[in-house]
Design an enzyme around this catalytic site. Structure first.
Site, short mmCIF file in Angstrom:
data_model
loop_
_atom_site.label_atom_id
_atom_site.label_comp_id
_atom_site.label_asym_id
_atom_site.label_seq_id
_atom_site.Cartn_x
_atom_site.Cartn_y
_atom_site.Cartn_z
N CYS A 72 0.87 -1.18 0.00
CA CYS A 72 0.00 0.00 0.00
C CYS A 72 0.91 1.22 0.00
CB CYS A 72 -0.86 -0.04 1.27
SG CYS A 72 -1.87 1.41 1.55
N CYS A 182 -0.96 3.91 -6.41
CA CYS A 182 -1.83 3.23 -5.44
C CYS A 182 -2.00 1.81 -5.94
CB CYS A 182 -3.17 3.95 -5.37
SG CYS A 182 -4.44 3.07 -4.43
N1 DGL Z 1 -3.96 0.61 -1.93
C1 DGL Z 1 -3.61 1.77 -1.28
C2 DGL Z 1 -2.40 2.49 -1.79
O1 DGL Z 1 -1.57 1.87 -2.44
C3 DGL Z 1 -4.50 2.67 -0.55
C4 DGL Z 1 -5.83 2.98 -0.94
C5 DGL Z 1 -6.55 3.63 0.21
O2 DGL Z 1 -6.86 2.89 1.12
O3 DGL Z 1 -6.78 4.83 0.18
O4 DGL Z 1 -2.23 3.65 -1.55
#
Ligand code: DGL
Length: 258
Positions: A72, A182
């Site tokens: 993430c 993301c």
């Molecule tokens: N998958 C996440 C990222 O890479 C976060 C998305 C979120 O929860 O806002 O930032």
């Protein structure tokens, strides 16, 4: 050593990273945590992102994970420093691929689509100042995208409208690279390809994360030498069907209230 690699994300997006790891390291056992109940992380204050990242890490450490992949960008850019200080296990993080995009751009303009939490983080500013000082960087918060993906609405009209609006300033600035900052966003590549002209290339950091995972496991003598098929367990604290769908039907997702 056959202890699992622990992987967590605010939700289902980190499966895009899990897939890269599974492809490169097919004999490694993995445990994936989708904290979908608390998604999106991207709109939360840093102390909350740190607290959630700790909770996920501790769960994975209780399952004897030998290394943790923070799949993430939001959690990496806001919490990985604290995690590395507090826990005695190697952490691999993911950051937007600003450096390769900045090195390769010919139009001297790149776009970055990421969460508010990532774009406002110190780590992101540091990387951008270091590698993209002399080019135009169009930053765009992907407001609303993650909740739609978490609800399984990847191909909805609402998603298309978000993407149309978010790509417009980037196209006006004549970008030739779009950085997906993301881990949920690689699932949008088919839709983005319909909106973007052919010369715009899309990049993300998934493959680099898998390579770095292999490098750190090797360096620490932690690679699994077994030739057996790996065991891969997926947990979600909400909507486990959405998680299973993104895994393509070959893997099951279990409900876990964490
Ligand atoms: N998958 C996440 C990222 O890479 C976060 C998305 C979120 O929860 O806002 O930032």
């Amino acid at each position: 050593m056959n202890n699992p690699i622990g992987i967590f994300d605010s939700g289902v997006g980190g499966t895009s990273i899990w897939k890269e790891i599974y492809t490169l390291l097919p004999h490694e056992n993995t445990i994936y945590l989708a904290d979908s109940k608390h998604a999106p992380y991207g709109d939360k204050p840093q102390d909350e992102i740190i607290a959630l990242s700790r909770k996920n890490t501790e769960y994975l450490l209780n399952k004897n994970c030998k290394l943790i992949v923070v799949a993430c960008n939001t959690a990496t850019t806001n919490a990985i420093k604290t995690l590395r200080e507090d826990y005695d296990v190697p952490f691999i993080g993911i950051e937007p691929a600003i450096k390769p995009a900045a090195l390769k751009t010919k139009t001297k303009a790149i776009g970055i689509l990421a969460t508010k939490g990532t774009l406002s983080s110190e780590l992101f500013h540091h990387t951008t100042n270091l590698f993209a000082n002399d080019i135009t960087v169009i930053e765009q918060v992907g407001e609303g995208i993650v909740p739609l993906i978490e609800n399984g609405q990847l191909n909805s009209l609402e998603m298309k409208s978000f993407l149309d609006v978010y790509m417009e300033p980037m196209l006006n600035a004549n970008i030739d690279y779009l950085v997906l900052g993301c881990t949920h966003y690689p699932y949008l590549i088919p839709q983005l390809l319909k909106i973007l002209p052919k010369h715009v290339k899309i990049i993300d950091s998934g493959e680099a994360v898998a390579r770095q995972t292999k490098f750190i496991l090797t360096k620490n003598g932690l690679l699994n030498s077994s030739e057996k098929e790996s065991e891969n367990v997926f947990y979600s604290n909400q909507n486990q069907e959405v998680l299973a769908n993104l895994l393509g039907g070959n893997f099951k997702a279990k409900f876990l209230d964490f």
